[in-house]
Design an enzyme around this catalytic site. Structure first.
Site, PDB file in Angstrom:
ATOM      1  N   ASP A  13     -26.326  10.465   7.143  1.00  0.00           N
ATOM      2  CA  ASP A  13     -26.642   9.052   6.874  1.00  0.00           C
ATOM      3  C   ASP A  13     -28.081   8.848   6.412  1.00  0.00           C
ATOM      4  OD1 ASP A  13     -24.048   8.364   7.648  1.00  0.00           O
ATOM      5  OD2 ASP A  13     -24.651   8.194   9.751  1.00  0.00           O
ATOM      6  N   LYS A  16     -28.021   9.703   1.274  1.00  0.00           N
ATOM      7  CA  LYS A  16     -27.659  10.651   0.208  1.00  0.00           C
ATOM      8  C   LYS A  16     -26.888   9.968  -0.916  1.00  0.00           C
ATOM      9  CE  LYS A  16     -25.406  13.019   3.244  1.00  0.00           C
ATOM     10  NZ  LYS A  16     -25.759  12.293   4.482  1.00  0.00           N
ATOM     11  N   GLY A  17     -26.005   9.030  -0.516  1.00  0.00           N
ATOM     12  CA  GLY A  17     -25.190   8.330  -1.516  1.00  0.00           C
ATOM     13  C   GLY A  17     -26.052   7.572  -2.493  1.00  0.00           C
ATOM     14  N   GLY A  40     -19.607   8.890   4.934  1.00  0.00           N
ATOM     15  CA  GLY A  40     -19.587   7.505   4.482  1.00  0.00           C
ATOM     16  C   GLY A  40     -20.861   7.286   3.704  1.00  0.00           C
ATOM     17  N   HIS A  41     -20.725   7.122   2.401  1.00  0.00           N
ATOM     18  CA  HIS A  41     -21.899   6.987   1.545  1.00  0.00           C
ATOM     19  C   HIS A  41     -21.891   5.598   0.919  1.00  0.00           C
ATOM     20  CE1 HIS A  41     -21.576  11.644   1.060  1.00  0.00           C
ATOM     21  NE2 HIS A  41     -21.954  11.284   2.266  1.00  0.00           N
ATOM     22  N   ARG A 142      -6.107  30.598   8.432  1.00  0.00           N
ATOM     23  CA  ARG A 142      -5.274  31.011   7.293  1.00  0.00           C
ATOM     24  C   ARG A 142      -3.866  30.426   7.343  1.00  0.00           C
ATOM     25  NH1 ARG A 142      -7.103  37.010   8.369  1.00  0.00           N
ATOM     26  NH2 ARG A 142      -6.744  36.133  10.422  1.00  0.00           N
ATOM     27  N   GLN A 223     -22.858  14.813   5.303  1.00  0.00           N
ATOM     28  CA  GLN A 223     -23.447  15.113   6.625  1.00  0.00           C
ATOM     29  C   GLN A 223     -24.915  15.560   6.463  1.00  0.00           C
ATOM     30  OE1 GLN A 223     -19.958  16.561   6.179  1.00  0.00           O
ATOM     31  NE2 GLN A 223     -19.490  14.482   6.719  1.00  0.00           N
ATOM     32  N   LEU A 331     -37.999   3.620   3.918  1.00  0.00           N
ATOM     33  CA  LEU A 331     -39.383   3.398   4.340  1.00  0.00           C
ATOM     34  C   LEU A 331     -39.611   1.920   4.656  1.00  0.00           C
ATOM     35  CD1 LEU A 331     -42.112   4.855   4.665  1.00  0.00           C
ATOM     36  CD2 LEU A 331     -42.583   4.376   2.274  1.00  0.00           C
TER      37      LEU A 331
HETATM   38  P1  GDP Z   1     -25.432   8.729   3.468  1.00  0.00           P
HETATM   39  O1  GDP Z   1     -24.273   9.025   4.343  1.00  0.00           O
HETATM   40  O2  GDP Z   1     -26.510   9.754   3.556  1.00  0.00           O
HETATM   41  O3  GDP Z   1     -25.037   8.462   2.036  1.00  0.00           O
HETATM   42  O4  GDP Z   1     -26.076   7.381   4.038  1.00  0.00           O
HETATM   43  P2  GDP Z   1     -25.267   6.046   4.442  1.00  0.00           P
HETATM   44  O5  GDP Z   1     -24.789   5.384   3.191  1.00  0.00           O
HETATM   45  O6  GDP Z   1     -24.261   6.349   5.490  1.00  0.00           O
HETATM   46  O7  GDP Z   1     -26.393   5.229   5.175  1.00  0.00           O
HETATM   47  C1  GDP Z   1     -27.553   4.832   4.523  1.00  0.00           C
HETATM   48  C2  GDP Z   1     -27.614   3.287   4.506  1.00  0.00           C
HETATM   49  O8  GDP Z   1     -28.909   2.886   4.152  1.00  0.00           O
HETATM   50  C3  GDP Z   1     -26.699   2.650   3.467  1.00  0.00           C
HETATM   51  O9  GDP Z   1     -26.260   1.410   3.960  1.00  0.00           O
HETATM   52  C4  GDP Z   1     -27.610   2.456   2.253  1.00  0.00           C
HETATM   53  O10 GDP Z   1     -27.200   1.358   1.430  1.00  0.00           O
HETATM   54  C5  GDP Z   1     -28.904   2.163   2.923  1.00  0.00           C
HETATM   55  N1  GDP Z   1     -30.099   2.637   2.200  1.00  0.00           N
HETATM   56  C6  GDP Z   1     -30.265   3.773   1.475  1.00  0.00           C
HETATM   57  N2  GDP Z   1     -31.544   3.904   1.076  1.00  0.00           N
HETATM   58  C7  GDP Z   1     -32.204   2.831   1.571  1.00  0.00           C
HETATM   59  C8  GDP Z   1     -33.574   2.412   1.540  1.00  0.00           C
HETATM   60  O11 GDP Z   1     -34.457   3.070   0.972  1.00  0.00           O
HETATM   61  N3  GDP Z   1     -33.893   1.259   2.217  1.00  0.00           N
HETATM   62  C9  GDP Z   1     -32.939   0.515   2.884  1.00  0.00           C
HETATM   63  N4  GDP Z   1     -33.323  -0.594   3.501  1.00  0.00           N
HETATM   64  N5  GDP Z   1     -31.648   0.880   2.918  1.00  0.00           N
HETATM   65  C10 GDP Z   1     -31.296   2.036   2.288  1.00  0.00           C
HETATM   66  P1  IMO Z   2     -22.514  11.322   6.030  1.00  0.00           P
HETATM   67  O1  IMO Z   2     -22.047  12.149   4.870  1.00  0.00           O
HETATM   68  C1  IMO Z   2     -23.390  11.044  10.292  1.00  0.00           C
HETATM   69  C2  IMO Z   2     -20.883  13.440  12.978  1.00  0.00           C
HETATM   70  C3  IMO Z   2     -19.961  12.702  13.922  1.00  0.00           C
HETATM   71  C4  IMO Z   2     -19.940  13.678  15.090  1.00  0.00           C
HETATM   72  C5  IMO Z   2     -19.965  15.037  14.400  1.00  0.00           C
HETATM   73  C6  IMO Z   2     -18.594  15.686  14.218  1.00  0.00           C
HETATM   74  O2  IMO Z   2     -22.176   9.877   5.916  1.00  0.00           O
HETATM   75  O3  IMO Z   2     -23.955  11.583   6.308  1.00  0.00           O
HETATM   76  P2  IMO Z   2     -16.556  15.224  12.579  1.00  0.00           P
HETATM   77  O4  IMO Z   2     -15.700  14.006  12.395  1.00  0.00           O
HETATM   78  O5  IMO Z   2     -17.256  15.660  11.346  1.00  0.00           O
HETATM   79  O6  IMO Z   2     -15.836  16.361  13.242  1.00  0.00           O
HETATM   80  O7  IMO Z   2     -17.685  14.761  13.649  1.00  0.00           O
HETATM   81  O8  IMO Z   2     -20.552  14.809  13.117  1.00  0.00           O
HETATM   82  N1  IMO Z   2     -20.728  13.101  11.544  1.00  0.00           N
HETATM   83  C7  IMO Z   2     -21.596  12.353  10.858  1.00  0.00           C
HETATM   84  N2  IMO Z   2     -22.709  11.696  11.260  1.00  0.00           N
HETATM   85  N3  IMO Z   2     -23.031  11.037   8.993  1.00  0.00           N
HETATM   86  C8  IMO Z   2     -21.940  11.709   8.571  1.00  0.00           C
HETATM   87  O9  IMO Z   2     -21.616  11.849   7.274  1.00  0.00           O
HETATM   88  C9  IMO Z   2     -21.136  12.372   9.522  1.00  0.00           C
HETATM   89  N4  IMO Z   2     -19.998  13.100   9.459  1.00  0.00           N
HETATM   90  C10 IMO Z   2     -19.773  13.553  10.706  1.00  0.00           C
HETATM   91  O10 IMO Z   2     -20.476  11.447  14.289  1.00  0.00           O
HETATM   92  O11 IMO Z   2     -21.128  13.550  15.838  1.00  0.00           O
HETATM   93 MG    MG Z   3     -23.164   8.134   5.864  1.00  0.00          MG
END
Ligand code: GDP
Ligand code: IMO
Ligand code: MG
Length: 429
Positions: A13, A16-17, A40-41, A142, A223, A331
């Site tokens: 989180d 990355k998305g 979840g991106h 497998r 992740q 930031l």
């Molecule tokens: P990911 O799993 O690494 O793609 O990250 P997520 O999408 O799960 O979580 C990042 C959250 O922060 C999302 O809701 C983005 O829209 C938001 N986000 C990403 N970059 C920034 C930033 O620089 N500032 C703020 N305020 N939000 C951001």
């Molecule tokens: P993104 O790509 C944050 C965490 C789960 C749990 C552990 C194992 O959005 O960054 P799983 O369902 O993979 O067997 O769960 O990994 N987890 C994540 N935490 N961001 C994710 O993906 C995650 N995908 C799995 O919360 O602790």
């Molecule tokens: Mg995420």
């Protein structure tokens, strides 16, 4: 741009998305190489927000190609749903290719994921419940079923029957849970096969030819480093390899074709699910960061645990991924906090340690050693150049970069595409 691998440098989180979507403008191809719909991106374009779980975050660029690599575990119901949802919203998608070697997630994987978490009780991992772990278990054992099997009726029928027979015995006799219906799964998966068939390809051949022809390829990790099955906070990890080496395995490329590796890290730290987290803030400040950063899971909606930036983790991520640069996201979320802390080392049994420990119990006993820096009050969401940032913000970034031992390539000051500051042209390969 060449070939760039983008990885999460913390517990997922990291944004990355958003960064993938931003960099996709300069890429020809965007590839997911591991994980599944546990990811979840969130990508924000203009007024619209997109939550992607399986589709690579380059999918909103219609002139690009997106690849779901062999290392991804695909829940076809989720993938079909995601494709249809973008179509319903009138989005013209990038061209999509799915590896014929990618393994599939079945309803029994989800049930086993839940049953195993229940069995673990207080020791549960806190998985996303999407069947990710059990699907990778089958791959390694497998007995998994791949995309290529799904497209061959006779093979699919035989392998599904074998799996359902065994999984039902496991669910019913070991976990005391209800089993699944073979004909229901067979019929549903035949329908998914009919929809997905047009996208299935030998993506290894496609990527090899593209890289040889000098195309720009971005590998998008899901992740993060500390959720990696080998390098993460085991057993509180996911079941795949989000680290940079995973891109080779999960896309079918050799390590020597990778030009750059970027680590994405928040300006603070978050974690979802169980497991140790040395810089966690269990107080009002942690709640403030959660509120300001809207730190609730994109996949499960769970509140994310929040804490200070941890440079021990950043250095560890730099080492195990071979990072060239750090991209610091969110930031803007730290605005208005008078004193900011950065963890530079851990104290364990009276001694300072700077290498990230393997043992969960050691990590749990580690006390963070902090440096303090003054915060800033100014709104930075409109900053587009480094010079636009207040002095204290730049000092915080410089210290973070120096403690991590990495130059900063990109800075995120908001969720939108344009809320990005480019400091280093990390992509001129
Ligand atoms: P990911 O799993 O690494 O793609 O990250 P997520 O999408 O799960 O979580 C990042 C959250 O922060 C999302 O809701 C983005 O829209 C938001 N986000 C990403 N970059 C920034 C930033 O620089 N500032 C703020 N305020 N939000 C951001
Ligand atoms: P993104 O790509 C944050 C965490 C789960 C749990 C552990 C194992 O959005 O960054 P799983 O369902 O993979 O067997 O769960 O990994 N987890 C994540 N935490 N961001 C994710 O993906 C995650 N995908 C799995 O919360 O602790
Ligand atoms: Mg995420």
């Amino acid at each position: 741009m060449g070939t760039v691998v983008l990885v999460g440098a913390q517990w997922g989180d990291e944004g990355k998305g958003k960064v993938t979507d931003f960099l996709a403008a300069r890429a020809d191809i965007v590839v997911r190489y591991q994980g599944g719909n546990n990811a979840g991106h969130t990508v924000v374009v203009g007024e619209e927000e997109f939550r992607l779980h399986l589709l690579p975050s380059g999918i909103l660029h219609p002139e690009k190609t997106c690849v779901i690599g062999n290392g991804v575990v695909v829940d076809p119901a989720v993938l079909v749903g995601e494709i249809e949802s973008l179509k319903r919203r009138g989005i013209k998608m990038a061209r999509l290719l799915i590896s014929e070697r990618a393994h599939l997630i079945f309803p029994y994987h989800r049930l086993l994921d839940g049953a195993e978490e229940k069995r673990k009780g207080n020791g549960r991992i806190g998985t996303t419940g999407r069947g990710i772990g059990p699907a990778y278990v089958d791959k390694m054992a497998r007995v998994g079923i791949r995309m290529s099997d799904l497209l061959e009726d006779a093979t699919f029928s035989r392998r599904l029957e074998e799996n359902v027979t065994f999984k039902n015995a496991l669910l019913e006799r070991v976990y005391d849970a209800e089993g699944v219906s073979l004909p229901e799964i067979f019929d549903a998966y035949r329908e998914y096969a009919a929809i997905l068939r047009e996208y299935v390809a030998d993506t290894g051949v496609f990527l090899h030819q593209a890289i040889t022809a000098g195309k720009n390829v971005l590998f998008e990790g899901a992740q993060g480093t500390l959720l990696d099955i080998d390098h993460g906070t085991y057993p509180f990890v996911t079941s795949s390899s989000p680290t940079a080496g995973g891109a080779c395995l999960g896309a079918g490329i050799g390590p020597r074709v990778i030009d750059r590796v970027l680590g994405i890290a928040k300006a603070y730290t978050t974690r979802v699910g169980g497991g140790p987290f040395p810089t966690e803030l269990k107080d009002e400040l942690g709640e403030k960061i959660r509120d300001q950063g809207r730190e609730f899971g994109t996949t499960t909606g769970r509140a994310r645990r929040c804490g200070w930036f941890d440079a021990v983790i950043a250095r560890y991520a730099a080492r195990v991924n071979g990072l060239d640069y750090l991209c610091v996201t969110k930031l803007d979320v730290l605005t208005g906090i008078p004193v900011l802390k950065i963890c530079r080392a851990y104290r364990y049994q009276g001694k300072e340690i700077t290498d990230f420990p393997a043992s969960t119990s050691v990590l749990e006993a580690c006390e963070p050693v902090y440096e303090e820096l003054p915060g800033w009050e100014e709104d930075i969401t409109g900053a587009r150049r480094l010079e636009d940032l207040p002095e204290n913000t730049r000092r915080y970034l410089e210290r973070l970069s120096s403690l991590a031992g990495l130059p900063v390539a990109l800075i995120g000051v908001g969720p939108r595409r344009e809320q990005t500051i480019v400091c280093h042209d990390a992509f001129a390969c």
